[in-house]
Design a protein around this motif. Structure first.
Motif, PDB file in Angstrom:
ATOM      1  N   THR A   1       0.863  -1.188   0.000  1.00  0.00           N
ATOM      2  CA  THR A   1       0.000   0.000   0.000  1.00  0.00           C
ATOM      3  C   THR A   1       0.895   1.232   0.000  1.00  0.00           C
ATOM      4  N   ASN A   2       0.257   2.400   0.114  1.00  0.00           N
ATOM      5  CA  ASN A   2       1.055   3.632   0.110  1.00  0.00           C
ATOM      6  C   ASN A   2       1.961   3.745   1.317  1.00  0.00           C
ATOM      7  N   VAL A   3       1.708   2.946   2.367  1.00  0.00           N
ATOM      8  CA  VAL A   3       2.590   2.939   3.532  1.00  0.00           C
ATOM      9  C   VAL A   3       4.009   2.564   3.107  1.00  0.00           C
ATOM     10  N   GLY A   4       4.107   1.561   2.212  1.00  0.00           N
ATOM     11  CA  GLY A   4       5.432   1.062   1.845  1.00  0.00           C
ATOM     12  C   GLY A   4       5.901   1.518   0.485  1.00  0.00           C
ATOM     13  N   LEU A   5       5.003   1.576  -0.488  1.00  0.00           N
ATOM     14  CA  LEU A   5       5.400   1.863  -1.867  1.00  0.00           C
ATOM     15  C   LEU A   5       4.419   2.855  -2.490  1.00  0.00           C
ATOM     16  N   PRO A   6       4.674   4.135  -2.310  1.00  0.00           N
ATOM     17  CA  PRO A   6       3.714   5.118  -2.802  1.00  0.00           C
ATOM     18  C   PRO A   6       3.774   5.366  -4.314  1.00  0.00           C
ATOM     19  N   GLY A   7       4.697   4.743  -5.022  1.00  0.00           N
ATOM     20  CA  GLY A   7       4.894   5.100  -6.431  1.00  0.00           C
ATOM     21  C   GLY A   7       3.785   4.633  -7.361  1.00  0.00           C
ATOM     22  N   LEU A   8       3.743   5.258  -8.529  1.00  0.00           N
ATOM     23  CA  LEU A   8       2.757   4.894  -9.551  1.00  0.00           C
ATOM     24  C   LEU A   8       3.013   3.481 -10.083  1.00  0.00           C
ATOM     25  N   GLY A   9       4.287   3.060 -10.083  1.00  0.00           N
ATOM     26  CA  GLY A   9       4.634   1.750 -10.633  1.00  0.00           C
ATOM     27  C   GLY A   9       3.865   0.624  -9.967  1.00  0.00           C
ATOM     28  N   MET A  10       3.754   0.693  -8.648  1.00  0.00           N
ATOM     29  CA  MET A  10       3.046  -0.344  -7.902  1.00  0.00           C
ATOM     30  C   MET A  10       1.560  -0.366  -8.285  1.00  0.00           C
ATOM     31  N   THR A  11       0.993   0.815  -8.476  1.00  0.00           N
ATOM     32  CA  THR A  11      -0.422   0.887  -8.874  1.00  0.00           C
ATOM     33  C   THR A  11      -0.600   0.276 -10.258  1.00  0.00           C
ATOM     34  N   MET A  12       0.331   0.580 -11.163  1.00  0.00           N
ATOM     35  CA  MET A  12       0.236   0.012 -12.510  1.00  0.00           C
ATOM     36  C   MET A  12       0.362  -1.503 -12.462  1.00  0.00           C
TER      37      MET A  12
ATOM     38  N   ALA B   1      -8.388 -11.202  -8.535  1.00  0.00           N
ATOM     39  CA  ALA B   1      -8.912  -9.966  -9.124  1.00  0.00           C
ATOM     40  C   ALA B   1      -9.593  -9.135  -8.040  1.00  0.00           C
ATOM     41  N   ALA B   2     -10.356  -9.798  -7.154  1.00  0.00           N
ATOM     42  CA  ALA B   2     -11.009  -9.079  -6.054  1.00  0.00           C
ATOM     43  C   ALA B   2      -9.962  -8.458  -5.133  1.00  0.00           C
ATOM     44  N   ALA B   3      -8.918  -9.242  -4.805  1.00  0.00           N
ATOM     45  CA  ALA B   3      -7.866  -8.715  -3.931  1.00  0.00           C
ATOM     46  C   ALA B   3      -7.222  -7.487  -4.568  1.00  0.00           C
ATOM     47  N   MET B   4      -7.029  -7.547  -5.907  1.00  0.00           N
ATOM     48  CA  MET B   4      -6.390  -6.427  -6.600  1.00  0.00           C
ATOM     49  C   MET B   4      -7.280  -5.182  -6.578  1.00  0.00           C
ATOM     50  N   VAL B   5      -8.597  -5.401  -6.705  1.00  0.00           N
ATOM     51  CA  VAL B   5      -9.517  -4.257  -6.656  1.00  0.00           C
ATOM     52  C   VAL B   5      -9.422  -3.580  -5.284  1.00  0.00           C
ATOM     53  N   LEU B   6      -9.430  -4.383  -4.219  1.00  0.00           N
ATOM     54  CA  LEU B   6      -9.358  -3.803  -2.871  1.00  0.00           C
ATOM     55  C   LEU B   6      -8.022  -3.090  -2.660  1.00  0.00           C
ATOM     56  N   LEU B   7      -6.942  -3.716  -3.165  1.00  0.00           N
ATOM     57  CA  LEU B   7      -5.622  -3.100  -3.029  1.00  0.00           C
ATOM     58  C   LEU B   7      -5.563  -1.785  -3.816  1.00  0.00           C
ATOM     59  N   PHE B   8      -6.186  -1.784  -4.986  1.00  0.00           N
ATOM     60  CA  PHE B   8      -6.249  -0.574  -5.805  1.00  0.00           C
ATOM     61  C   PHE B   8      -6.987   0.530  -5.037  1.00  0.00           C
ATOM     62  N   PHE B   9      -8.104   0.162  -4.405  1.00  0.00           N
ATOM     63  CA  PHE B   9      -8.865   1.150  -3.625  1.00  0.00           C
ATOM     64  C   PHE B   9      -8.005   1.703  -2.484  1.00  0.00           C
ATOM     65  N   ASP B  10      -7.286   0.814  -1.798  1.00  0.00           N
ATOM     66  CA  ASP B  10      -6.415   1.261  -0.709  1.00  0.00           C
ATOM     67  C   ASP B  10      -5.372   2.243  -1.211  1.00  0.00           C
ATOM     68  N   ARG B  11      -4.839   1.961  -2.390  1.00  0.00           N
ATOM     69  CA  ARG B  11      -3.756   2.788  -2.910  1.00  0.00           C
ATOM     70  C   ARG B  11      -4.249   4.120  -3.467  1.00  0.00           C
ATOM     71  N   VAL B  12      -5.376   4.072  -4.182  1.00  0.00           N
ATOM     72  CA  VAL B  12      -5.788   5.252  -4.942  1.00  0.00           C
ATOM     73  C   VAL B  12      -6.818   6.085  -4.189  1.00  0.00           C
ATOM     74  N   PHE B  13      -7.768   5.426  -3.523  1.00  0.00           N
ATOM     75  CA  PHE B  13      -8.858   6.174  -2.891  1.00  0.00           C
ATOM     76  C   PHE B  13      -8.707   6.268  -1.373  1.00  0.00           C
ATOM     77  N   GLY B  14      -7.622   5.726  -0.850  1.00  0.00           N
ATOM     78  CA  GLY B  14      -7.379   5.874   0.584  1.00  0.00           C
ATOM     79  C   GLY B  14      -8.278   5.024   1.467  1.00  0.00           C
ATOM     80  N   THR B  15      -8.900   3.991   0.939  1.00  0.00           N
ATOM     81  CA  THR B  15      -9.625   3.057   1.804  1.00  0.00           C
ATOM     82  C   THR B  15      -8.614   2.272   2.628  1.00  0.00           C
TER      83      THR B  15
END
Lengths: 273, 594
Positions: free
Chosen positions: B159-170, B228-242
């Protein structure tokens, strides 16, 4: 069908040949010295399993090598047309697999069951214990021992960085959390590891039987400097530990700063955890 | 559809780019996978260089790749390398090669179908994978660097705690997309096998290759949605701050749970290792029989054994989490279940050995690679037992023992299985043969170096060397392992060198290889029933199937003067096509598409 006599020969070859050869290798690449009361359980289970698996591997290699050489296309022997569909064939395959399961897997299951119930996952709650709290962070290990009051989260707690001191011959019980990402508390000399997770408490117990300096390793990828997230574990004689503890507790109390929120990461010992 | 009625010649774009023909899509996946294999392999070599020579500049390419550090691989780049190596090899090499390419090419041809049942979905599956690879490969080049959390991407590091870069989101987006591609492919494969088998082909008349690919597709359809579900939740954590996963730590307030991610990941992740190896198991089960000129011993038991592994693979994932503080009840349950999965695997492994025993083995390159799979999978499978047992796993988890074990099983075995299949089907693919001599050099160089590399890792792991470490010289208890690290690195670089024989062979043979005979291996499965080049719609007439795929040296057919009988041959004593169809309950498929 693979004839039984040849199989037995392969077993003997395996024991005579591959066994000692691999034992030599295993000796050169053996784990660091085991300093704990429990670690021998891992070592002996590993070696016993390895011997059994080497026998199986010898049989496998024997079939591969012999059929590749002796049963090449040019040889004129009769092709053994066999579909292996009969009940008898299935029974033989099932019996072989079941035997392997009961001997090799069964030994692992039985010993693992004993080991975790008697030692690794059998966490003591009372008695004469060394209690320690661990809070790793990127990329260091913070340890907390109770001071003279025997309570955690009080002013005389001994807090150290990358330096864990414990007395010899006394069972240790550690509770840990993480301040940021997941770390894993790995003691190669004790043959155990347990993850330190943010937001929940995990535990490890062991009894050190040997004094000296040993390494603490982070075994879970935790970021850029994961590779050098290393601490020392100093196992001291009972007298040395008592002397150090007395002194450290005094200095902890005199250096205690109510305002320094960063330093107050301890928690009340979770007795029934 | 009929082969000719609606057939019109497509233009360049329709034929080579947005093609809906399963054979062209197989080629597209092949190229994608080979690029992934090359990139992933080069990354492995950079890592090996660094492990043996930490802090020293990489020769030749160092200054180009790491100009800021004078050619030395810095620790953050190293973390990115092992993350991307794992991800690319799994999702952009093995997946496109064994599932995308072989699945697309072999399933319709081997079951006697004119194409996949959903050609448009098939095309979308490839182009989704292509889009995913843009995100995946692109993530390396964005500011703050690529993903660097290991291929498992455990939060809270990921998550952004450890890896805030765009690369991880991509990276997260790319995994979601490649998963979508896999699901589309899986639905297609499953339906095609059920609906489009040639008349007379019962499930137990299918080649084991098709069994392996079909079971893989079933696992893909069931378990890829979980990641895919795990990735969606991880994406939300990274991008929308959930805070589904990023919680509990001192730096974040919240009530999420990073362990939840590990459960989701491994519910997918353990079936995934079988997803990757099942196609190779299928291919090898067939090729061992084809080149031993004997029936696949216990064919039905092998098929059912692979099915049993497929079912059990869903309930063993907890062995990846023994050290997370799993409850003892869960730990013990997963330990027992994991051990049980070894039983069906042992049964079909014994069948393989029985198949080659007393055969008349033809040591062609595909056979060599198949024997290689048996060897490395034997090693890898046996070493898995230590990791299924909690006692030994508490020590071995996250060491090089694990690295050696899973590379032997799902990396070396899968890639050797891929090469076995590629050398075998290349004549069907291109109409030309791969060169046998270059193939044998490729095999010998690969199998020896693979054994040294991964057995060396097993030894280092037992000695306590933990993984994902940039520089092991930090630890005194690992100092004496440096010579072995050097041996492994040299072997790994040699392994890479021997792949050049394949590269040369592949390109030379693709364009100028020896013309392949109609049935170069003298095998009777349906892909050899059609001509070369394969006509549009695959078959002039869909053949009727009279027997299983492994009829070799059957004494009943000794009078034919050859040691094999094709599945589509009607011989005296066989039932009539109508009777055969009635007895197998497999009629000619209805026109599914045009």
């Amino acid at each position: 069908m693979i004839p039984l006599r040849r199989l037995l020969a392969a077993v003997v070859i395996g024991l005579l040949g591959a066994g000692p050869a691999s034992a030599g290798f295993l000796d050169a690449y053996k784990p660091p010295v085991d300093i704990s009361k429990e670690g021998h359980r891992v070592d002996s289970l590993f070696y016993v399993t390895t011997i059994m698996l080497l026998v199986l591997f010898a049989i496998l290699s024997y079939v591969l090598v012999v059929s590749s050489i002796r049963h090449r296309g040019k040889s004129s022997h009769h092709v053994h047309f066999h579909r292996g569909h009969a009940t008898r064939d299935l029974t033989i395959a099932a019996v072989i697999s079941a035997s392997i399961f009961f001997v090799v897997d069964g030994n692992l299951l039985y010993n693992s069951y004993e080991d975790i119930n008697d030692a690794f996952w059998n966490y003591p709650t009372e008695g004469d214990l060394t209690r320690v709290q661990i809070m790793p962070q990127q990329w260091a290990w913070r340890f907390r021992l109770p001071g003279n009051d025997g309570q955690f989260n009080t002013a005389d707690d001994i807090v150290t960085l990358n330096d864990l001191r414990i007395p010899v011959d006394k069972q240790v019980i550690a509770q840990m959390q993480s301040a940021d990402v997941i770390h894993s508390f790995f003691l190669p000399n004790v043959r155990q590891k347990i993850d330190a997770n943010p937001g929940s408490v995990t535990k490890m117990t062991f009894t050190p039987l040997q004094t000296g300096d040993f390494e603490v390793v982070c075994a879970e990828m935790c970021g850029l400097n994961h590779y050098k997230m290393r601490a020392e574990m100093k196992v001291l004689s009972t007298a040395d530990y008592a002397r150090w503890h007395e002194e450290a507790s005094f200095w902890a109390l005199s250096g205690f700063d109510e305002e320094d929120a960063e330093a107050h990461w301890g928690w009340d010992w979770e007795a029934n955890e | 559809m009929s082969a000719d009625a609606h057939h019109h010649e497509p233009g360049f774009v329709g034929k080579y780019i947005f093609s809906m023909d399963h054979k062209m899509i197989a080629k597209q996946f092949l190229w994608l996978g080979l690029v992934g294999l090359a990139v992933g392999g080069l990354m492995a070599m950079l890592m090996r260089w660094n492990l043996a020579n930490p802090g020293e500049a990489v020769p030749l390419v160092g200054n180009m790749l790491f100009p800021d550090s004078g050619g030395v691989i810095p620790p953050d780049a190293y973390a990115s390398l092992f993350t991307m190596h794992g991800t690319i090899m799994i999702f952009f090499a093995i997946t496109p090669l064994l599932i995308g390419c072989f699945g697309n090419f072999c399933i319709p041809l081997m079951i006697g179908a004119r194409d996949m049942v959903f050609p448009l979905l098939n095309m979308l599956s490839f182009w989704t994978a292509a889009l995913a690879s843009v995100f995946m490969f692109g993530s390396i080049f964005v500011p703050l660097g690529g993903a660097a959390s290991g291929w498992t991407a455990y939060p809270t590091l990921s998550t952004n705690v450890g890896l805030p870069g765009l690369g991880m989101t991509m990276w997260v987006v790319a995994i979601f997309l490649i998963g979508t591609s896999s699901i589309m492919g899986a639905v297609n494969y499953i339906t095609t096998v059920i609906r489009l088998r040639a008349p007379g082909m019962g499930y137990f008349d299918m080649p084991l290759t098709v069994w392996g690919l079909w079971l893989t597709a079933i696992l893909n359809a069931l378990f890829v949605p979980v990641i895919a579900a795990a990735m969606v939740l991880l994406f939300f954590d990274r991008v929308f701050g959930t805070q589904f996963f990023a919680a509990g730590s001192a730096v974040v307030d919240g009530t999420g749970d990073p362990i939840l991610y590990q459960h989701l990941f491994w519910i997918f992740g353990h079936p995934e290792v079988y997803i990757l190896i099942l196609p190779a198991w299928g291919v090898v089960s067939d090729l061992l029989s084809f080149f031993s000129r004997k029936p696949a011993y216990g064919y039905k038991i092998t098929a059912l054994g692979m099915t049993a592994v497929t079912v059990l693979s869903a309930v063993v994932y907890g062995h990846h989490m023994f050290s997370t503080g799993l409850s003892p009840l869960l730990g013990q349950s997963f330990m027992v279940l994991t051990m049980i999965i070894s039983v069906p695997a042992e049964i079909f492994f014994l069948n393989w050995l029985h198949t080659i025993w007393k055969g008349r083995i033809r040591m062609a390159t595909p056979m060599l690679f198949s024997l290689g799979v048996v060897f490395v999978f034997g090693l890898g499978g046996l070493t898995g037992l230590y990791l299924a047992s909690i006692s030994t796993d508490l020590y071995l988890h996250d060491t090089y023992f694990v690295v050696g074990h899973f590379h032997l099983t799902m990396a070396a075995a899968a890639f050797l299985g891929f090469f076995a299949g590629l050398y075998y089907w290349f004549p069907k693919f291109t109409g030309r043969m791969l060169n046998e001599n270059l193939g044998k050099i490729h095999f010998a160089g690969s199998i020896i170096t693979i054994t040294i590399v991964f057995c060396g890792m097993l030894l280092q792991g037992w000695a306590g060397m933990h993984r994902r470490i940039y520089d092991h010289s930090v630890y005194t208890y690992l100092q004496h392992l440096a010579p072995m690290t050097n041996i492994i690195t040299h072997s790994a670089l040699t392994l890479g060198f021997f792949q050049l024989f394949f590269v040369v062979n592949f390109f030379r043979s693709w364009f100028a290889g020896e013309k392949a005979p109609e049935n170069p291996w003298q095998v009777g499965t349906l892909e050899w029933a059609t001509s070369n080049p394969i006509p549009h719609g695959n078959f002039e007439h869909i053949p009727v199937v009279f027997r299983g795929p492994h009829e070799f040296n059957n004494p009943d057919y000794a009078h034919l003067g050859r040691d094999w009988v094709a599945q589509w041959e009607q011989l005296p004593g066989d039932p009539s096509p109508e009777e055969r169809i009635a007895s197998t309950h497999v009629p000619a498929p209805q026109a599914a598409h045009s």
